[in-house]
Design an enzyme around this catalytic site. Structure first.
Site, PDB file in Angstrom:
ATOM      1  NE  ARG A 147      -3.824   0.206   0.376  1.00  0.00           N
ATOM      2  CZ  ARG A 147      -4.694  -0.147  -0.837  1.00  0.00           C
ATOM      3  NH1 ARG A 147      -4.650   0.603  -1.832  1.00  0.00           N
ATOM      4  NH2 ARG A 147      -5.706  -1.177  -0.658  1.00  0.00           N
ATOM      5  NE  ARG A 169      -3.027  -4.095  -7.289  1.00  0.00           N
ATOM      6  CZ  ARG A 169      -3.868  -3.699  -6.473  1.00  0.00           C
ATOM      7  NH1 ARG A 169      -3.342  -2.558  -5.917  1.00  0.00           N
ATOM      8  NH2 ARG A 169      -5.322  -4.039  -6.338  1.00  0.00           N
ATOM      9  CG  HIS A 219      -2.185   3.179  -8.218  1.00  0.00           C
ATOM     10  ND1 HIS A 219      -2.304   3.753  -6.990  1.00  0.00           N
ATOM     11  CD2 HIS A 219      -3.536   2.669  -8.159  1.00  0.00           C
ATOM     12  CE1 HIS A 219      -3.478   3.948  -6.484  1.00  0.00           C
ATOM     13  NE2 HIS A 219      -4.251   3.358  -7.224  1.00  0.00           N
ATOM     14  CG  ASP A 271     -11.720   6.858  -7.566  1.00  0.00           C
ATOM     15  OD1 ASP A 271     -11.073   6.799  -8.555  1.00  0.00           O
ATOM     16  OD2 ASP A 271     -12.058   5.701  -7.058  1.00  0.00           O
ATOM     17  CD  GLU A 319      -4.229   5.717  -9.708  1.00  0.00           C
ATOM     18  OE1 GLU A 319      -4.543   4.956 -10.447  1.00  0.00           O
ATOM     19  OE2 GLU A 319      -5.030   6.097  -8.716  1.00  0.00           O
TER      20      GLU A 319
END
Ligand code: BG6
Length: 278
Positions: A59, A84, A154, A197, A254
């Site tokens: 994270r 990832r 990201h 977002d 991102e």
């Protein structure tokens, strides 16, 4: 200096230090999880509660979202793809000069990836660690049929406090609001006082992250979409690897090929997504 390190649970990463900067890159996900210029605070945000465990995405830092960004049509598949959480091969390093180190990692199809994504591919990430951070994600279609990818570098940026942040360079750009699924147009700079977002489209210029004591510039290439995200209070509480107040010290910008900016690659075709941060 390049050192290969291993945690007691077997989690491996590469540590780089040169005259200009230092960085750490996990072999799982080719995940850059630390980057700081010499004598300065880290540019990348890393959660204090992050896992460093096989199969769990770190994270913070720069997760590589590939071969899909967000959710797949098949909702049983992992959000942001499998790259990832896959084990990448460390191809090598190049100490170009006293201030520049380049690391190269790669991932290719295997039985496991072919089961969930039915294409042969080569994915290479080149990370240049210097007074600038440069990342180059190169996808090659090794299959005999075309495939479509959506993807993102990201990047989680560390900020003094989210209330001090303004993101410039996206004014007048159309975006898809992932909270309402409505298309909107950005009015001026982006500031934060609630969950954000958004997938910006038609992005062609530099993006500026303006914080209280630091200004960063993000230049993307091979991309016309940029995701801006801060989970704010409630979503943070629902997320893995986040402390309750984590949203205050981070923001994601991102560098992407997301939604309308997804790319179709014909057999042997190559696509490069590049992000330069300074
Ligand atoms: C962002 C998405 O790219 O990634 C958000 O826009 C999402 O909706 C975030 O919450 C984090 O995703 P994950 O899978 O790392 O928790």
């Amino acid at each position: 200096m390049i050192v290969h390190k291993k945690l007691t649970n077997g989690f491996e990463y590469i540590e780089v230090k040169n005259e200009a900067a230092e960085a750490k890159v996990a072999l799982q996900g080719a995940h850059l999880f630390h980057y700081a210029r010499a004598g300065e605070e880290p540019i990348l945000w890393l959660s204090e509660a992050s896992d460093f465990e096989a199969g769990k995405a770190i994270r913070g830092g720069v997760p590589v979202c590939w071969p899909w960004f967000g959710f797949n049509e098949d909702k049983t598949l992992p959000q942001h793809g499998f790259a990832r959480t896959s084990s990448w091969e460390f191809v090598g390093s190049d100490e170009v000069d006293a201030k520049t180190t380049v690391l190269t990692l790669r991932l290719t199809h295997d039985e496991k990836t072919l089961q969930i994504w039915h294409y042969k591919f080569l994915l290479e990430l080149k990370i240049t660690i210097s007074d600038k951070l440069s990342m180059e994600l190169k996808t090659t279609n090794l299959d005999d049929k075309s495939f479509k990818i959506s993807q993102a570098l990201h990047t989680y940026f560390s900020v003094s406090h989210i209330s001090e942040v303004a993101i410039k360079g996206l004014g007048k750009k159309p975006y898809l609001d992932a909270l309402t699924w409505k298309k909107e147009i950005q009015n001026g700079d982006i500031t934060f006082n609630q969950e954000v977002d958004r997938v910006y489209q038609e992005v062609d210029g530099e993006i500026v992250l303006s914080d209280k004591n630091r200004t960063l510039h993000i230049k993307n290439d091979g991309s016309s979409s940029v995701v801006v995200w801060n989970p704010w209070i409630e979503k943070t509480l629902r997320m893995s690897g986040m402390k309750p107040n984590a949203y205050e010290s981070m923001v994601c910008i991102e560098s992407a090929n997301a939604f309308e900016d997804a790319r179709v690659l014909q057999p042997r075709e190559v696509h490069i997504l590049r992000a330069i941060i300074d």
